[in-house]
Structures are given as structure tokens and as C-alpha cells.
Design an enzyme around this catalytic site. Structure first.
Site: not given
Ligand code: PMT
Length: 396
Positions: A208, A339
Site C-alpha cells: 500500500n 481490538k
């Protein structure tokens, strides 16, 4: 803030004096006010006008020059300093400072200051290794003077060895740390940065646009504020930040292994890396050849490092990032909860001024309980400072 700080830059007579010009430029970029004191010998290497132009102040050269009728020059400079930085510092200067000799403006001012003194020595390698020099340096260290050690390299005198002044960027970093509040002292901050690369074959990979700028800014800022910093970085063109223990990795699995191996040491974890969510099931051993038809690459999921850390959190402050293009707050909110984070820094990476490979970012910071902060467009350096302020707020 560094804008309110004053640095007195002392320049002594060595060939590295030309590097003090770059050092002055870097210091000015941080916002500090710099006043320059040159020894007579230094003026043989670089004209005072160069320092005057870049600092925006007259260069101080003469012990008996009064800045104004009310102020005695060397005392006024000594009192004004938040940091005294001598670069380059010759063996002669260090010898005089170590033995209380104050026979020119620089040595007199250094003796009169209560500010921290940082010394960047530069000299011939034989002078550097001379026991007399060593004793003088030791004496100053014992008195609390700080040193940026010289490096080994080709010296201007033709010798190769130790005694070459450190690079201006490194000296500047050491100076900034001395000017910064050490409010993260005692903390170990684990930061991840950059992209990961998942190889398809020996010449191609999935990745990316992350440059590492965001994560490196956080690592640098934490080190300046006194933390021990471990930076786990994917491939990046950036130089490892000074003072930071940098671990270079390539793939998501390597990043996970590097992070998990050091997790116990960390009291604060900031995960700004852009980890590839998928990797090819198998990597071709040689270059995949172009064919007439479409090419299918089967992908499998990478481990979610942040989720793993969230499960093993044990009192650490855990900061995640969210890179989104749609539904920023909703998606980031889900990641915050799933998370087990203490805060998440969400950026819309398709917004101009935000996201990948630029020096600025625009974020929303989400906290458990629903609080959302919106600091607006800012440099990644300033955002790094803000994130660390918020982390300290959560700790206290
Ligand atoms: O590096 P720069 O060019 O400066 O760009 C900065 C940035 C855009 C990369 C940065 O601001 C940013 O948004 N980083 C997070 C990128 C990301 O992977 O976001 P995400 O929403 O896909 O992941 C959410 C969080 O989980 C992140 O903290 C990420 O590090 C983590 N994650 C994701 C996937 C995975 N397999 N493991 C993880 O730990």
C-alpha cells in the site's frame, strides 16, 4: 513548546564549522531562537555574516562588546540560554572548559551559564585519542556536560579515524531532546510504521502507499520526550529516527513476530503501520510469466496484529489507527471496540491533506465511551505530539 526556547550555538575553529551552518538551519526549523557565539579561529573558517543572516541576530564575537549599555554581553547570553550547544568543539575549547579557563567570549559564557551544555567534538583522530583530551572530556561529563560523540570517517587532515563531528541532523535531535519536557521518561513505547509487502514472486508484491511518515513522527516525538522507543517498521525510505531502536521487517507475519517478541517490554503501543490484510497463499519461485488470459492470485488472511495485542494487553495503553475511505467514524468505532483499544486515530485517506505519504494528516480520535476529538489539519509531527499528550492523559 520549542518556539519559546533559546539556544546559544557556540562555534569553534575547526573545518567542521561549515556544518554548524546546516545545524543552525535545522535548529531554526524547530522554531527555537538561536544566538551564535564564534571564537576568533571559527571566523577563519566561516564568515560571521552567514550565521548572522540565518539566525537573524548579530553574531557574538568579542568578550568586551556590550549588547546594550545595561547588559554585560556574556552574562546576558548565559542567562538567556535554555541550552548551550557547542558544535564543532575543538580539543582546545574542551580543554579550556574542563580546566576553568575563560579567556574569550565563548568559554566565559559557558562558565557563566546554568543551562545544560551539549558538546559535539570535532578533531583529528590522534588528538581525540590523546589521554589529555580523554581526561578533559571525562571531567566535563562528570560535571554533567553532555556529548554527541563524533563518528569514524575520513578527516579533513587526511587521517581516517574517530573525531569526525556527528551529522548536523543527529546533533539537532540531541539538542531537541534536551529542550523537551521528559514527560515520557520511564516509558517504553512500541510503535509500528510503514506498509508491509507480501510477495507474489521475486519481482512483484502486494502493498500500500504508506511511507512510514506518521509512525516515524510518533517514534521520534516519544524519544525526544524521554521514552525508550522500539520502532517496528515495514519498508520505508525514511532514515531510522535517532536514538530509536528500529527493527526492519517486510511482511505482516514478520511484523507480528517482531512486535510480539518485544510486547512485554512496552508500556505503550501505537500501531500506525498499514498492514496488508491478505498475502498470496504461495509465492512463485520465479517470475510469473505473462499469459493471454487473466491471472488469479489466491490470497489468505494475514494475522491481525492489533487484535492479538488487544487480547494480551495487560495494563498497556494501546493506540490503533484506522485508515478508511467511507463511514470513518462507524468503521473506526468498530475497530476501537473489537481490538480492545484505549483510543483509535481515524483518518479518511482519500481526504486531501490526510493519509498516505504526505507531511500532514486530518484525524478524528475516538475513545471508549463515545468521546470523539477532532483536531483538524495538522503536521504529522504535531499530531504525533498530540497523540502522546493524550496517551499521557490516559495514564494519569
Ligand atoms: O505512513 P504514512 O504515509 O505516513 O501514512 C499514514 C497512515 C495512513 C498509514 C496512518 O495514518 C494510518 O492510517 N495507519 C493505519 C493503517 C491501517 O492499516 O489501518 P486499518 O484500518 O487497516 O487497520 C486498523 C488497525 O489495525 C491499524 O492500527 C493497523 O496497524 C492494525 N492492523 C491491521 C491489519 C492487520 N493485519 N494487523 C494490524 O495490526
Amino acid at each position: 513548546m520549542l518556539e519559546a526556547k533559546t539556544v546559544i550555538l557556540g562555534v569553534t575553529g575547526g573545518i567542521a564549522a561549515y556544518k554548524a551552518v546546516e545545524l543552525l538551519r535545522l535548529l531554526k526549523k524547530t522554531g527555537v531562537d538561536v544566538h551564535v557565539v564564534m571564537t576568533k579561529a571559527a571566523t577563519e573558517f566561516v564568515a560571521p555574516l552567514t550565521f548572522q543572516t540565518l539566525s537573524g541576530h548579530p553574531v557574538n564575537l568579542d568578550l568586551f562588546n556590550l549588547i546594550s549599555e545595561q547588559e554585560i554581553g556574556h552574562i546576558s547570553l548565559a542567562d538567556r540560554a535554555d541550552l548551550f550547544l557547542i558544535a564543532p568543539a575543538t580539543a582546545n575549547f574542551i580543554g579550556k572548559a574542563a580546566n576553568g579557563i575563560a579567556d574569550d567570549l565563548l568559554t566565559t559564557t559557558v562558565m557563566a551559564t546554568r543551562a545544560p551544555v551539549l558538546i559535539a567534538p570535532a578533531m583529528n583522530c590522534n588528538m581525540f585519542e590523546n589521554p589529555i583530551y580523554r581526561e578533559n572530556e571525562q571531567k566535563l561529563r562528570q560535571r554533567g556536560y553532555r556529548f554527541v560523540d563524533p563518528v569514524t570517517g575520513q578527516l579533513a587532515c587526511g587521517w581516517e579515524g574517530s573525531g569526525k563531528m556527528q551529522e548536523p541532523a543527529v546533533i539537532c535531535e540531541a539538542a531537541i531532546a534536551l529542550l523537551s519536557e521528559q514527560d515520557l521518561a520511564g516509558e517504553t513505547v512500541l510503535v509500528t510504521a510503514g506498509p508491509t509487502r507480501e510477495e507474489i514472486d521475486p519481482v512483484r508484491f502486494i502493498s500500500n502507499h504508506s511511507s512510514g511518515k506518521m509512525g516515524y513522527a510518533i517514534a521520534r516525538a516519544a524519544w525526544r520526550r524521554g521514552a525508550r522507543v522500539i520502532l517496528v517498521s515495514g519498508p520505508s525510505a525514511l532514515a531510522p529516527p535517532y536514538g530509536v531502536e528500529t527493527v526492519l521487517v517486510t511482511t505482516a507475519v514478520e511484523m507480528r513476530d517482531a512486535v510480539m517478541a518485544r510486547l512485554d517490554e512496552a508500556s505503550i503501543v501505537v500501531k500506525s503501520a498499514a498492514v496488508a490484510d491478505y498475502r498470496p497463499v504461495s509465492r512463485a519461485g520465479s517470475k510469473v510469466k505473462k499469459d493471454t488470459g487473466a491471472l488469479c492470485i489466491e490470497l489468505e488472511k494475514n494475522p491481525d496484529i492489533l487484535t492479538e495485542i488487544g487480547r494480551a494487553k495487560q495494563g498497556k495503553i494501546l493506540v490503533g489507527f484506522a485508515a478508511e475511505t467511507d463511514d470513518l467514524l462507524a468503521n473506526a468505532g468498530k475497530k476501537l471496540t473489537a481490538k480492545n483499544l484505549d483510543m483509535i486515530v481515524a483518518n479518511n485517506v482519500s481526504e486531501p491533506g490526510a493519509g498516505f505519504d504526505i507531511d500532514t494528516n486530518i484525524v478524528r480520535i475516538l475513545y471508549p465511551g463515545g468521546k470523539i476529538e477532532e483536531p483538524g489539519l495538522m503536521s504529522k509531527d504535531d499530531l504525533a505530539g498530540l497523540i502522546l499528550d493524550r496517551v499521557l492523559g490516559l495514564k494519569n
